[in-house]
Design an enzyme around this catalytic site. Structure first.
Site, PDB file in Angstrom:
ATOM      1  N   LYS A 203       0.850  -1.190   0.000  1.00 42.57           N
ATOM      2  CA  LYS A 203       0.000   0.000   0.000  1.00 42.57           C
ATOM      3  C   LYS A 203       0.884   1.238   0.000  1.00 42.57           C
ATOM      4  CE  LYS A 203      -3.757   2.314   2.313  1.00 42.57           C
ATOM      5  NZ  LYS A 203      -4.806   2.195   3.320  1.00 42.57           N
ATOM      6  N   ARG A 213     -11.068   9.516   1.634  1.00 41.24           N
ATOM      7  CA  ARG A 213     -10.985  10.118   2.977  1.00 41.24           C
ATOM      8  C   ARG A 213     -12.157  11.069   3.207  1.00 41.24           C
ATOM      9  NH1 ARG A 213      -4.417  11.005   3.173  1.00 41.24           N
ATOM     10  NH2 ARG A 213      -3.919   8.777   2.981  1.00 41.24           N
ATOM     11  N   LYS A 227       0.705  10.052   5.780  1.00 36.44           N
ATOM     12  CA  LYS A 227       0.836   8.670   6.248  1.00 36.44           C
ATOM     13  C   LYS A 227       2.174   8.058   5.826  1.00 36.44           C
ATOM     14  CE  LYS A 227      -4.160   7.900   6.494  1.00 36.44           C
ATOM     15  NZ  LYS A 227      -5.293   6.938   6.346  1.00 36.44           N
ATOM     16  N   GLU A 243       7.708  -6.214   1.370  1.00 33.67           N
ATOM     17  CA  GLU A 243       6.605  -6.126   2.346  1.00 33.67           C
ATOM     18  C   GLU A 243       5.586  -7.236   2.087  1.00 33.67           C
ATOM     19  OE1 GLU A 243       6.101  -4.469   4.966  1.00 33.67           O
ATOM     20  OE2 GLU A 243       7.291  -2.650   4.922  1.00 33.67           O
ATOM     21  N   LYS A 258      -1.897  -1.418  -4.039  1.00 34.49           N
ATOM     22  CA  LYS A 258      -2.849  -0.316  -3.993  1.00 34.49           C
ATOM     23  C   LYS A 258      -2.121   1.009  -3.993  1.00 34.49           C
ATOM     24  CE  LYS A 258      -6.127   1.689  -0.874  1.00 34.49           C
ATOM     25  NZ  LYS A 258      -6.536   1.797   0.476  1.00 34.49           N
ATOM     26  N   SER A 284     -10.166   5.409  -5.008  1.00 35.62           N
ATOM     27  CA  SER A 284     -11.152   6.472  -5.214  1.00 35.62           C
ATOM     28  C   SER A 284     -10.702   7.525  -6.230  1.00 35.62           C
ATOM     29  CB  SER A 284     -11.460   7.128  -3.873  1.00 35.62           C
ATOM     30  OG  SER A 284     -10.270   7.562  -3.236  1.00 35.62           O
ATOM     31  N   TYR A 323     -14.694   0.700  -7.679  1.00 36.49           N
ATOM     32  CA  TYR A 323     -16.015   1.302  -7.477  1.00 36.49           C
ATOM     33  C   TYR A 323     -16.886   1.132  -8.712  1.00 36.49           C
ATOM     34  CZ  TYR A 323     -13.526   3.079  -3.480  1.00 36.49           C
ATOM     35  OH  TYR A 323     -12.783   3.142  -2.321  1.00 36.49           O
TER      36      TYR A 323
HETATM   37  C1  PBG Z   1      -7.818   3.114   5.230  1.00 34.77           C
HETATM   38  C2  PBG Z   1      -7.981   2.941   3.768  1.00 34.77           C
HETATM   39  C3  PBG Z   1      -7.744   3.879   2.757  1.00 34.77           C
HETATM   40  C4  PBG Z   1      -8.174   3.291   1.577  1.00 34.77           C
HETATM   41  C5  PBG Z   1      -8.646   2.006   1.886  1.00 34.77           C
HETATM   42  N1  PBG Z   1      -8.497   1.807   3.251  1.00 34.77           N
HETATM   43  C6  PBG Z   1      -7.244   5.276   2.809  1.00 34.77           C
HETATM   44  C7  PBG Z   1      -5.956   5.602   3.394  1.00 34.77           C
HETATM   45  O1  PBG Z   1      -5.116   4.738   3.660  1.00 34.77           O
HETATM   46  O2  PBG Z   1      -5.759   6.772   3.635  1.00 34.77           O
HETATM   47  C8  PBG Z   1      -8.190   3.969   0.226  1.00 34.77           C
HETATM   48  C9  PBG Z   1      -9.222   3.507  -0.744  1.00 34.77           C
HETATM   49  C10 PBG Z   1      -9.532   4.449  -1.850  1.00 34.77           C
HETATM   50  O3  PBG Z   1      -8.943   5.530  -2.016  1.00 34.77           O
HETATM   51  O4  PBG Z   1     -10.439   4.116  -2.612  1.00 34.77           O
HETATM   52  N2  PBG Z   1      -6.644   2.690   5.785  1.00 34.77           N
END
Ligand code: PBG
Length: 334
Positions: A203, A213, A227, A243, A258, A284, A323
């Site tokens: 990730k 968010r 983050k 990882e 991701k 998203s 989505y």
């Molecule tokens: C939470 C999480 C996130 C996403 C999935 N789980 C956001 C983040 O890590 O800030 C992102 C999914 C998306 O953008 O569609 N940990």
């Protein structure tokens, strides 16, 4: 790969195999079916707002609405969904206690969904960002830094709680060190032996999560904070492979890359390096770019959606969170 059989033009004419739709279809190297698609859903408390400005076409569902919605999702051929809660600000706290509340939004909805649709595979995010005041995925110490080892203890409890409410797949998305190991140990200890772990193992610290968010109500909370001390630097590929291999070693059943679209090199490299199922998350921001550009008639919606998903599949993903999943299932199965 060198093709020793080809003597070049005109013995080889690439266009022969592209001459008609049927030719192109029988020589397609990859395909997309409803088995490949996971549909993510945002949940809301009864009195909260359903609209998500940054994700036109998506909304937040309350407990009753989601049950209604899922009937048609299942009818159309979708076999798995992922659920994400928007929790009221007043329930958020420094230590994210709401995550462990057996009557929180996720637990309540899980019980309803599994009661009505026992075969539907339900995937739950394991991270604290829905529940913390900071909007971070972990608990902060007095210096304002994420306390890794305290956080993973909480995540393991959360995973057991969700599993006991019917969650089929727990999906740690927090990128803390050691969380897969502790979650797996705790699930085994509590006899949740069939609960799968889908690790968000690769990730990245991506700017494309912004609309998500907003959907979760953590955008203002996280503000300008980043983050980057836990999510992977987008300049790195081998770190992401490392990882993921580590998470497999710790007990993940499925690993994930991701975002997806800008990270196809990571997907394909990971595909070569591991033999367990590989998921990819079209996030998203990737959704909204296509959606908004096609609402403005700049892009062709259906063609761009299909291209984006086929390319993720071609790169080596077995399972795609998108989505667009429900709508695409309708196109595939009509
Ligand atoms: C939470 C999480 C996130 C996403 C999935 N789980 C956001 C983040 O890590 O800030 C992102 C999914 C998306 O953008 O569609 N940990």
């Amino acid at each position: 790969m060198i093709n020793f059989h080809s003597r070049g033009f005109p013995y080889h004419r690439g266009r022969r195999l592209r001459q008609s739709k049927n030719f192109r279809e029988i020589f397609s190297e990859s395909s997309l079916t409803t088995n490949d698609l996971v549909m993510p859903y945002f949940l809301r408390e009864e009195d909260d707002n359903p609209e998500i400005d940054g994700m036109p076409g998506m909304r937040r569902y309350n407990e009753k609405e989601i049950i209604n919605e899922l009937k048609s999702t299942i009818d159309i051929g979708i076999k798995s969904i992922a659920i994400f809660p928007k929790v009221h600000d007043k329930k958020k706290s420094e230590e994210a206690e709401e995550a462990l509340n057996n009557s929180n939004l996720i637990c309540r909805t899980l019980r309803k969904i599994k009661n009505k649709f026992p075969d539907l595979i339900v995937i739950c995010d394991i991270a604290l960002d829905s529940y913390t005041n900071s909007g971070h995925d972990g608990i902060l110490n007095s210096m304002g830094q994420i306390d890794n080892d305290k956080t993973i203890e909480q995540l393991a409890k959360m995973a057991v709680l969700f599993a006991s409410n019917g969650c089929d797949v727990v999906a740690p998305s927090d990128m803390m060190d050691g969380r897969v190991k502790i979650i797996r140990n705790q699930l085994e200890k509590e006899k949740k032996i069939n609960t799968c772990i889908l690790s968000y193992s690769a990730k990245f610290c991506s700017n494309f999560y912004a609309p998500f968010r907003e959907a979760l109500g953590s955008k203002e909370k996280i503000g300008k904070s980043s983050k980057s001390t836990y999510q992977i630097n987008y300049k790195n590929k081998y770190e992401a492979i490392n990882e993921s291999l580590e998470d497999i070693f710790e007990g993940a059943d499925i690993v994930m890359v991701k975002p997806a679209g800008y990270y196809l090199d990571v997907i394909s490299e990971l595909r070569k390096n591991c033999s367990i199922p590989l998921a990819a998350y079209q996030v998203s921001g990737e959704y909204s770019m296509i959606k908004i550009a096609s609402d403005k008639k700049i892009l062709d919606y259906k063609n761009c959606v299909l291209e984006s998903l086929h390319c993720i599949k071609r790169s080596g993903a077995d399972l795609i969170f998108s989505y667009f999943s429900k709508e695409v299932a309708g196109w595939i199965n009509k």
